[in-house]
Design an enzyme around this catalytic site. Structure first.
Site, mmCIF file in Angstrom:
data_model
loop_
_atom_site.group_PDB
_atom_site.id
_atom_site.type_symbol
_atom_site.label_atom_id
_atom_site.label_comp_id
_atom_site.label_asym_id
_atom_site.label_seq_id
_atom_site.Cartn_x
_atom_site.Cartn_y
_atom_site.Cartn_z
ATOM 1 C CB CYS A 177 -1.296 -2.995 1.702
ATOM 2 S SG CYS A 177 -1.252 -3.352 0.121
ATOM 3 C CG HIS A 313 -2.925 -7.201 5.683
ATOM 4 N ND1 HIS A 313 -3.400 -5.884 5.521
ATOM 5 C CD2 HIS A 313 -2.255 -7.714 4.539
ATOM 6 C CE1 HIS A 313 -2.987 -5.521 4.208
ATOM 7 N NE2 HIS A 313 -2.270 -6.629 3.708
ATOM 8 C CG HIS A 350 -5.997 -5.770 -0.549
ATOM 9 N ND1 HIS A 350 -5.530 -4.595 0.018
ATOM 10 C CD2 HIS A 350 -4.721 -6.508 -0.386
ATOM 11 C CE1 HIS A 350 -4.797 -4.550 0.639
ATOM 12 N NE2 HIS A 350 -4.085 -5.726 0.554
ATOM 13 C CB SER A 613 -50.766 56.395 10.429
ATOM 14 O OG SER A 613 -51.617 57.544 11.007
#
Length: 1000
Positions: A177, A313, A350, A613
């Site tokens: 994690c 966390h 999470h 031309s």
């Protein structure tokens, strides 16, 4: 990092999380305090492969954070075949696309940059692989190695480096994690060691099938109701969701020098591990967290009290939250200025492997916007956190960061297994950019893509951005697109003076296109007499010094052979006689020659030239048949000779049938076949009067032309004869650029080009312009730049292609409408760039700095192998049978143990020497069998505790739940942690079954 030389800048960020496809949507979700976790409908869960008996259980939680679009991927962009893309792990697909977007947010083209760009990234184990391996057709056709490499996370970082041509260190980071934040730390170290000049850092976690939900286990980390409540008194677990995050890092001094936008500065980072001084492998440790926070703070040079916000966390677990708060208090001190603590897991769940990097992105946005979004799902702060009396508080409400000075924030991520990461950020106040000066003339916008469809997506995204940013600088947009974007095979370009016009052209699809696989051929088409106008080229000459010099050269050459000054007719206040051929021809020649040579000088090279031309004379000069001085004399002489002829008239008509008899008796001639719907008749005034009357009677569209003579008719015989004598002594050359003839409609041969008779007959013969266009169309030419004022030649070319071929036709006018001559010339250069991206654009796409623009519009298609739920365990594996309760039958409900031999013989028979009564012996037999399923057969006969035998907390939760299911009782986690041997567990279960006190 004590000196500015050691500071690291975050110069771009990219993320994809549930209900937010990018950083902007992610931030808005946070600011709004919204949750991205939703309920799953039973059909969704069923379609994910969850059996009815499992999803109907009361402990099955039907909640998830679903990442949209994981089945879609732009395989062509990265050069994957559809089959190979089908088996490529969804995590690696998302990381590839997001890495492209990340670099484009920083305006870096990895194909052209000199910077060494590193990659530090991680991902979860590929669950997509399980489904791919069940597709034997794919495995057999692609080979096992392709399937394995496409799903092995070992190849994540190197795959990004390979596909994007990145040459810095390419390293996989895997710390559970904390992976995303540890990747950032690794990238920081690489930058400080000068191993790279910029670094991509981040992580992805995508578990499929996404809509499968999960089973709650008492004592586990997963929430029983699918709601994560960080720091709440009722916090009872988290839930894992899917997402990814990436940041691009540079040394701050380099970011400033490059003019990058700096979102925040990394002042310090640290990584450590808890070691063995904790309850189990998966448990957190206060000392480990204190260590990593303190180390990062020391490296940053900040004081404890400088930190005013911490993105924690914050998993919302009863065990994890108090440990983290205690570590924060020890590392950052209890006294000082208030410090908010927040966690995005309430919003998004999470994010597992990606949790730390998404937390870093949130913290950087907090510092950038000086605002802290609310931490949601917090009703009452957990009193066990003991925040009262400290300087810390949970940010339950959105609030601005105090003060106008430098602000600091911390970000934590803790990996299961003990690897902790912490980053200290500080804000960076960039000096406000000076308002962009108005562009000095037109800008050329360029964009490209891997396919035509993706090119349309690029145009739409660019139009939307320009429309919604009215203060943006067109010059900055042009510069950013030129230098900050990869050049892909399908290209597009346009020139514009202002943003409004650019938006209109983008929305209407009126931009020039080119592709590497297509012919890179442009034809210059030179206009003839009759297209001249007052002061033509004056606006362009006033705004373009290069064209002005070329025009001076041409007019000087012409003036040597005229009895008037051509430049007097080029001034804004001039009065141009549009009929006098002696003036019109030299004037047109000078302007057209200057236009063509200025375009060639700008890098736009014609593969073919032709003209109408007089236009063919200019085309021949550009092709090298005549040099400028000879051509100037030739044109002046030609004009005088034609002007001396008997006067006549000319008539344009949409068909020839009404004039058949007049053409047969040569009263009239066809002077020009311009297209199948436009012809020009030439003859005496009387003949043209008759023809006009015939046209009116027949209902034919017709129009008299403002000419003084009957050009390309027998009335020009004397001029042709005199012109032949003039040409005979001249040195004529073969064209260096293929030239299409007016007379034949074919490529001019060397003989024709060098023949005085060809150029003398040119005054008499029919101009077959339609055949000239047809020749080029059949040669594959579809891009034309009109050299001359207006759009007359463009309209004739369009008519020559017809409605069926017109969509492929691309036209630009080098000198369009009078008011926009400089823009028109720039658009001709833009067509040149679309054809050949080597055409330099510095003049039209340069600014002091780059700016923010949309990232690549991927052309995504579904590449999907139906995923398999979980590990597809053997359905026939043996399950322990529970002994009967006293007076009750045995339970039939159990879950597979996952034993290694699957034949039901893994259990170890109860030791008769224990002299247990029969019910107790039966209980022990089942307990032994369950222990053996987790620890092996030998563990059943070893009466040490579960953790002494090698078990960990995750296995313990699984084993406890197995005991609960098997014996149908509420087995306490605390009981097991205190006494976890087979004997102790047997005693507890027997006591619960018989409602007797346990002998423990």
């Amino acid at each position: 990092m004590e000196s500015d030389d050691e500071l690291i800048a975050i110069v771009s960020m990219e993320c994809r999380v549930p209900q937010a496809a990018n950083v902007e949507e992610f931030w808005q979700k946070l600011v709004n305090g919204e949750s991205a976790v939703r309920d799953l409908a039973d059909p969704e869960v069923a379609s994910a492969g969850v059996p009815a008996e499992q999803r109907s259980r009361p402990d099955y939680v039907k909640r998830a954070g679903v990442l949209e679009g994981v089945a879609e991927f732009d395989s062509a962009y990265f050069g994957y075949s559809p089959r190979e893309a089908d088996v490529l792990d969804v995590q690696q697909r998302l990381m590839l696309e997001s890495s492209v977007s990340l670099l484009e947010r920083a305006n870096i083209d990895p194909q052209r940059t000199e910077q060494r760009i590193g990659v530090f990234a991680g991902s979860a184990m590929s669950t997509y692989l399980f489904g791919a391996l069940r597709r034997r057709d794919l495995v057999e056709s692609l080979g096992e190695m392709v399937v394995r490499h496409g799903n092995d996370k070992d190849f994540l970082a190197t795959r990004i480096s390979y596909k994007l041509n990145l040459r810095g260190p390419s390293v996989n980071v895997q710390t559970a994690c904390s992976t995303g934040l540890v990747a950032v730390h690794s990238a920081v170290q690489s930058l400080l060691l000068n191993e790279c000049d910029a670094a991509i850092a981040g992580a992805a976690h995508v578990r499929v099938p996404q809509e499968s939900g999960y089973r709650h286990q008492v004592g586990g980390v997963l929430s029983p109701d699918g709601v994560c409540r960080p720091f709440d008194s009722g916090a009872n677990g988290t839930l894992f969701t899917n997402g990814l995050g990436l940041v691009l890092l540079k040394r701050l001094r380099d970011a400033i020098a490059d003019g990058d936008e700096v979102h925040a500065v990394i002042a310090g980072s640290a990584v450590n591990n808890d070691g063995a001084q904790k309850v189990s492998f998966t448990a957190p440790s206060v000392s480990g967290q204190v260590g990593v926070l303190s180390d990062a703070l020391q490296v940053s040079g900040a004081k404890q009290t400088d930190i005013s916000y911490i993105e924690a966390h914050g998993t919302g677990t009863a065990l994890g939250d108090p440990i983290e708060i205690e570590a924060i208090k020890q590392a950052y001190g209890l006294d000082g200025t208030p410090c908010g603590i927040g966690s995005l897991k309430g919003n998004f769940g999470h994010l597992n492997i990606a949790a730390g990097i998404i937390g870093l992105i949130k913290a950087a946005l907090v510092l950038k916007h000086r605002y802290v979004p609310p931490t949601i799902n917090v009703g009452e702060i957990n009193p066990g956190l003991e925040l009262d009396g400290s300087r810390y508080f949970v940010t339950t409400e959105g609030q601005p960061l105090d003060g106008d000075t430098e602000t600091w924030a911390g970000v934590s991520a803790f990996g299961m297994g003990g690897t902790n990461g912490h980053v200290v950020l500080k804000s960076f106040e960039q000096a406000p950019a000076e308002p962009a000066a108005p562009a000095d003339g037109p800008s050329i916008l360029t964009f490209s893509a891997r396919s035509e469809e993706a090119l349309k997506g690029q145009a739409a995204a660019l139009a939307q951005h320009l429309a919604t940013h009215p203060d943006g600088s067109l010059a900055e947009y042009a510069y950013t697109l030129r230098e900050g974007r990869t050049r892909h095979p399908h290209r597009a370009s346009l020139a514009a003076i202002d943003r409004t016009e650019a938006v209109a052209r983008l929305k209407a699809g009126r931009y020039h296109r080119g592709a590497e696989a297509e012919p890179d051929e442009i034809a210059f088409v030179f206009a003839g007499q009759g297209t001249q106008r007052q002061a033509m080229g004056a606006v362009l000459a006033a705004n373009d010094e290069h064209f002005a010099r070329r025009l001076d050269e041409a007019t000087a050459a012409v003036n040597e052979h005229t009895d008037f000054d051509v430049t007097t007719y080029l001034r804004p206040d001039s009065e141009l006689d549009g009929i006098d051929t002696s003036v019109a021809q030299p004037l047109l020649f000078a302007v057209e020659h200057a236009l063509a040579t200025a375009l060639i000088d700008s890098g736009v090279q014609p593969r073919y030239v032709f003209g109408h031309s007089l236009g063919e004379i200019v085309a021949a000069t550009v092709a090298g048949v005549f040099d400028l001085e000879s051509a100037a004399e030739l044109v002046a002489t030609r004009a005088r000779l034609m002007g001396r002829c008997e006067t006549g008239a000319m008539l344009a008509a949409d068909r020839l049938e009404p004039f058949a008899d007049l053409l047969d008796d040569t009263s009239l001639v066809v002077a020009a076949t311009n297209s199948v719907q436009q012809y020009v008749l030439s003859g005496t005034h009387e003949a043209i009067d008759t023809a006009a009357a015939r046209a009116a009677e027949a209902g034919a569209h017709h129009q008299r032309l403002a000419t003084s003579h009957a050009f390309h008719s027998p009335l020009m015989r004397q001029a042709a004869a005199d012109f032949l004598e003039f040409l005979k002594p001249r040195d004529l050359r073969a064209p260096a650029i293929p030239l299409v003839s007016n007379i034949t409609g074919r490529l001019l041969t060397e003989y024709e080009a060098r023949s005085p008779h060809y150029w003398a007959d040119h005054l008499l013969r029919t101009v077959d312009f339609a055949e000239s266009v047809r020749t080029l169309r059949e040669s594959g030419v579809s891009r034309f730049i009109e050299i001359g004022p207006g759009r007359s030649m463009s309209n004739l070319v369009r008519a020559g292609f017809g409605p069926d071929a017109a969509p492929a036709l691309q036209l630009a006018q080098a000198l369009g409408e009078r008011e926009h001559e400089d823009e028109s010339f720039a658009d001709a250069v833009a067509l040149g760039w679309a054809t050949d991206c080597g055409v330099p654009l510095e003049k039209y796409a340069t600014a002091p700095r780059m700016t923010s623009l949309p990232t690549y519009a991927f052309e995504r298609h579904v590449h999907w192998v139906e995923p398999t739920l979980g590990f597809a365990a053997d359905d026939h594996a043996a399950e322990p049978a529970a002994p009967a309760r006293p007076g009750a039958s045995r339970t039939a409900e159990s879950v597979a143990t996952g034993s290694h031999d699957g034949d039901g013989t893994t259990g170890t028979p109860a030791d008769d020497s224990l002299d247990l009564d029969e019910p107790t012996a039966e209980i022990r037999r089942v307990v032994e069998q369950i222990f053996a399923g987790f620890l092996g057969d030998a563990a059943a006969a070893d009466d040490r505790g579960f953790f002494e035998l090698g078990g960990n907390s995750l296995m313990a939760i699984q084993l406890i739940n197995k005991l609960r299911e098997t014996f149908e009782l509420d087995f306490s986690v605390r009981d097991f942690y205190e006494k976890s041997s087979v004997s102790s567990t047997t005693d507890v279960i027997r006591a619960l079954l018989t409602e007797e006190p346990a002998r423990v």
